[in-house]
Design an enzyme around this catalytic site. Sequence first.
Site: not given
Length: 288
Positions: A130, A135
């Site tokens: 991912y 983030r």
Amino acid sequence: MFEGVIPAMVTPFKEDFSVDYEGIARNLDYLEKHVNALVPAGTTGEAATLSYEEHIEVVRYVAETSKLPVIGGAGSNSTREAIWLAKEVEKAGADAAMLVTPYYNKPNQNGLYEHYKTVASEVSIPIIVYNVPSRTGINTTPELVRKLAEIENVVGIKEASGNLKQISEIIRTVPEDFVLLSGDDFLTLPILCLGGRGVISVAANVAPHLMKEMYTAFAEGNLSRATELHHRLSPLFEVLFIDTNPIPVKKAMNLMGLAAGKPRLPLIELPEEKTEKLRAVLRELNLI
């Protein structure tokens, strides 16, 4: 397992902020007839504020309750911890594990490779990388993804870099059986056109039927219909990120009568001004 529309599920909470398992079951009833697989306990599932016990139990509950393939959220900025969590997700019944790139400590590309290689050697289920630089503060380059694709059970990547040039380069150079999934609802259709296989989606929590219709139209070669649906859904894609995910999607689900509850601190409820914008989009799509 790794194609089509795959919702990144919210974790509904009760008033006391305990996990609402009955709510998860209600949400599954809403989702299952439209989607291809499920991702519990990821970013949208507030994994950052779930205890390890809650995290594993949420994955186990979804795996035991649903007949769809389950890709359990996992990963950590500690490789040892990521190994432990991936093993626990596997034992909980997940068909695959999705591992976010290590955050905060910002490993270099060689460190990232060793991280995923080490985790992959310890579990038997497939692993999806991912990549979400906004983030985590780091990016998996196309060169790194090509190396990761050589690891037997690293089977795909959820790409949320927002960089279509990078995404195109990954798809162009990895083996055909290595899957790239959109991690950004708005870019799903462009990524499908480049050779992506589907989306791990926030919007599919609230409009799974429309997301599936867009994906199906594309898969059947009806690009004009897929484009029409992309434009129809674009206001939803935008408003679901009017604040930090999953704040808006939880509010949307509450407005629709689905199970979500409030987010856990440090995330707070969507303010009223933004809620009105969200409500208007949901009405336009006949979701409320």
